[in-house]
Design a protein around this motif. Structure first.
Motif, PDB file in Angstrom:
ATOM      1  N   MET A  27       0.836  -1.199   0.000  1.00 29.20           N
ATOM      2  CA  MET A  27       0.000   0.000   0.000  1.00 29.20           C
ATOM      3  C   MET A  27       0.871   1.250   0.000  1.00 29.20           C
ATOM      4  O   MET A  27       1.738   1.419   0.854  1.00 29.20           O
ATOM      5  N   LEU A  28       0.651   2.106  -0.972  1.00 30.65           N
ATOM      6  CA  LEU A  28       1.387   3.352  -1.073  1.00 30.65           C
ATOM      7  C   LEU A  28       0.522   4.506  -0.577  1.00 30.65           C
ATOM      8  O   LEU A  28      -0.690   4.362  -0.396  1.00 30.65           O
ATOM      9  N   LEU A  29       1.134   5.650  -0.356  1.00 34.31           N
ATOM     10  CA  LEU A  29       0.369   6.824   0.041  1.00 34.31           C
ATOM     11  C   LEU A  29      -0.553   7.261  -1.084  1.00 34.31           C
ATOM     12  O   LEU A  29      -0.243   7.068  -2.269  1.00 34.31           O
ATOM     13  N   SER A  30      -1.660   7.852  -0.719  1.00 32.01           N
ATOM     14  CA  SER A  30      -2.621   8.289  -1.721  1.00 32.01           C
ATOM     15  C   SER A  30      -2.068   9.456  -2.526  1.00 32.01           C
ATOM     16  O   SER A  30      -1.168  10.180  -2.088  1.00 32.01           O
ATOM     17  N   ARG A  31      -2.629   9.658  -3.700  1.00 31.78           N
ATOM     18  CA  ARG A  31      -2.219  10.772  -4.538  1.00 31.78           C
ATOM     19  C   ARG A  31      -2.480  12.105  -3.833  1.00 31.78           C
ATOM     20  O   ARG A  31      -1.753  13.085  -4.038  1.00 31.78           O
ATOM     21  N   ASP A  32      -3.498  12.142  -2.955  1.00 30.37           N
ATOM     22  CA  ASP A  32      -3.788  13.376  -2.226  1.00 30.37           C
ATOM     23  C   ASP A  32      -2.590  13.817  -1.404  1.00 30.37           C
ATOM     24  O   ASP A  32      -2.294  15.004  -1.286  1.00 30.37           O
ATOM     25  N   TRP A  65      16.282   9.484  -0.732  1.00 33.05           N
ATOM     26  CA  TRP A  65      14.842   9.260  -0.597  1.00 33.05           C
ATOM     27  C   TRP A  65      14.090  10.585  -0.720  1.00 33.05           C
ATOM     28  O   TRP A  65      14.582  11.646  -0.320  1.00 33.05           O
ATOM     29  N   THR A  66      12.871  10.488  -1.229  1.00 33.30           N
ATOM     30  CA  THR A  66      11.985  11.643  -1.212  1.00 33.30           C
ATOM     31  C   THR A  66      11.189  11.631   0.088  1.00 33.30           C
ATOM     32  O   THR A  66      11.110  10.617   0.794  1.00 33.30           O
ATOM     33  N   GLU A  67      10.587  12.765   0.382  1.00 36.90           N
ATOM     34  CA  GLU A  67       9.750  12.846   1.581  1.00 36.90           C
ATOM     35  C   GLU A  67       8.613  11.832   1.520  1.00 36.90           C
ATOM     36  O   GLU A  67       8.293  11.157   2.505  1.00 36.90           O
ATOM     37  N   THR A  68       7.999  11.698   0.362  1.00 42.43           N
ATOM     38  CA  THR A  68       6.892  10.747   0.208  1.00 42.43           C
ATOM     39  C   THR A  68       7.362   9.318   0.438  1.00 42.43           C
ATOM     40  O   THR A  68       6.662   8.524   1.089  1.00 42.43           O
ATOM     41  N   GLU A  69       8.530   8.968  -0.069  1.00 44.62           N
ATOM     42  CA  GLU A  69       9.059   7.623   0.146  1.00 44.62           C
ATOM     43  C   GLU A  69       9.303   7.368   1.630  1.00 44.62           C
ATOM     44  O   GLU A  69       9.025   6.268   2.131  1.00 44.62           O
ATOM     45  N   THR A  76       4.980   4.866   7.765  1.00 38.76           N
ATOM     46  CA  THR A  76       3.570   4.688   8.118  1.00 38.76           C
ATOM     47  C   THR A  76       2.880   3.535   7.392  1.00 38.76           C
ATOM     48  O   THR A  76       1.829   3.073   7.836  1.00 38.76           O
ATOM     49  N   LYS A  77       3.471   3.077   6.292  1.00 37.64           N
ATOM     50  CA  LYS A  77       2.873   1.970   5.541  1.00 37.64           C
ATOM     51  C   LYS A  77       3.732   0.714   5.539  1.00 37.64           C
ATOM     52  O   LYS A  77       3.264  -0.356   5.159  1.00 37.64           O
ATOM     53  N   GLY A  78       4.996   0.865   5.936  1.00 44.18           N
ATOM     54  CA  GLY A  78       5.891  -0.296   5.925  1.00 44.18           C
ATOM     55  C   GLY A  78       6.246  -0.758   4.534  1.00 44.18           C
ATOM     56  O   GLY A  78       6.398  -1.952   4.294  1.00 44.18           O
ATOM     57  N   VAL A  79       6.379   0.194   3.599  1.00 43.66           N
ATOM     58  CA  VAL A  79       6.686  -0.125   2.201  1.00 43.66           C
ATOM     59  C   VAL A  79       7.941   0.641   1.786  1.00 43.66           C
ATOM     60  O   VAL A  79       8.057   1.844   2.031  1.00 43.66           O
ATOM     61  N   SER A  80       8.869  -0.052   1.150  1.00 46.33           N
ATOM     62  CA  SER A  80      10.145   0.539   0.761  1.00 46.33           C
ATOM     63  C   SER A  80      10.004   1.390  -0.493  1.00 46.33           C
ATOM     64  O   SER A  80       9.006   1.290  -1.221  1.00 46.33           O
ATOM     65  N   PRO A  81      11.005   2.223  -0.786  1.00 46.95           N
ATOM     66  CA  PRO A  81      10.978   2.991  -2.038  1.00 46.95           C
ATOM     67  C   PRO A  81      10.925   2.095  -3.276  1.00 46.95           C
ATOM     68  O   PRO A  81      10.490   2.535  -4.346  1.00 46.95           O
TER      69      PRO A  81
END
Length: 313
Positions: free
Chosen positions: A26-31, A98-102, A108-113
């Motif tokens: 799960m990635l962060l939303s586009r919002d 890394w970017t801030e979003t990554e 918060t999602k436990g997903v790597s870049p």
């Protein structure tokens, strides 16, 4: 015969498709990605750094400078040994590119870049309740620290637990990912304490028993259990065990590591105290108020064989 083979192939394909869908990182939303730029607050980033205990795990082992976050600490578990990564701002071996979003996605999602699941030895199940802007401030603060070169070795985890895709199923079972919501029945101070204890402080990650899949037993949250690192027993920190502690006792312990009966924190809790002692006094008081409010919860029975305990851990 051909029909059976085709039917079997369809069933297998459908099963794989469902598995792939359920385990999709799960990635962060586009919002979030398109929201206005955040003005970093480095002072808050430092508070988040200490509340989250980043140096407890990510500082180079045996390094006196707790701000050299080159990783390497070994975290033993029933599933194998995990090695804490380098989160210094080094461009090659850390998070310098890394970017801030990554970064927010990782925490918060436990997903790597790279779009793969992190193993839950990284306590993102608790960090998922943190405010995104707090994690953004943390990222800004980490970028001010000294880069540390050096790659950390791979985890030593056996099959099938080493298949990262399977962590997606684990997350469905044990990670709700809901943001922290203040309880209007309590004070702002109590809510701040609840946020720190259950979110950034991730106290339940060590102070709760786990089931055979490594998920926290919800009914015994914060009621103690076997040390996740494999040796000793982590105490129950609900009022079942610490009912005679006052809020002042809790706050003093978080500052000094000293218990009301003049015992001292030991083991991994010593590293935690190095972090909580750096928090603003009002945050320790808030955590104390929340911890004192916890109802008594019966923890799992301790083994009959005496084991070394970590006072206050």
């Amino acid at each position: 015969m051909i029909r059976r083979i085709l039917l079997g192939a369809v069933i297998v394909a459908a099963g794989l498709a469902i598995y792939w869908w359920l385990t999709e990182p799960m990635l962060l939303s586009r919002d979030f990605v398109t929201r206005p730029a955040h003005t970093s607050n480095l002072a808050n980033g430092l508070i988040v750094f200490n509340a989250g205990g980043c140096s407890s795990c990510h500082a180079v082992p045996d390094q006196p400078d707790r701000l050299k976050l080159g990783g390497g600490l070994a975290l033993p578990s029933p599933f194998g040994t995990f090695y804490v990564p380098n989160i210094s701002p080094d461009a090659s071996d850390g998070i310098g590119r890394w970017t801030e979003t990554e970064f927010v996605t990782a925490v918060t999602k436990g997903v790597s870049p790279q779009g793969t699941h992190y193993f839950p030895a990284f306590p993102y199940t608790s960090y998922s309740h943190a405010k995104p802007d707090d994690i953004r401030d943390l990222f800004a603060y980490l970028k001010t620290l000294t880069p540390v070169s050096g790659k950390v070795r791979d985890h030593d985890v056996s099959f099938p637990f080493n298949i990262r895709r399977n962590v997606g199923i684990w997350k469905l079972l044990f990670m709700d990912g809901k943001p922290f919501t203040p309880d209007v029945a309590h004070s702002a101070q109590w809510n701040r304490g609840a946020y720190l204890v259950n979110g950034l402080g991730h106290c339940a990650e060590c102070h709760s028993p786990r089931n055979f899949l490594g998920g926290i037993v919800a009914a015994q949250r914060l009621a103690g259990g076997p040390n996740p690192e494999g040796e000793g027993w982590v105490p129950n920190i609900t009022q079942k065990n610490l009912g005679d502690w006052t809020p002042k006792d809790f706050a003093f312990f978080l500052q000094t590591g000293q218990t009301p009966d003049d015992d001292n924190a030991s083991g991994s809790m010593k590293r935690v105290i190095k972090n909580t002692s750096q928090l603003p006094e009002e945050d320790r008081i808030a955590m104390a108020e929340y911890l004192k409010s916890l109802p008594p919860v019966e923890g799992p029975p301790r083994p009959k064989t005496p084991e070394k305990s970590e006072p206050g851990n």
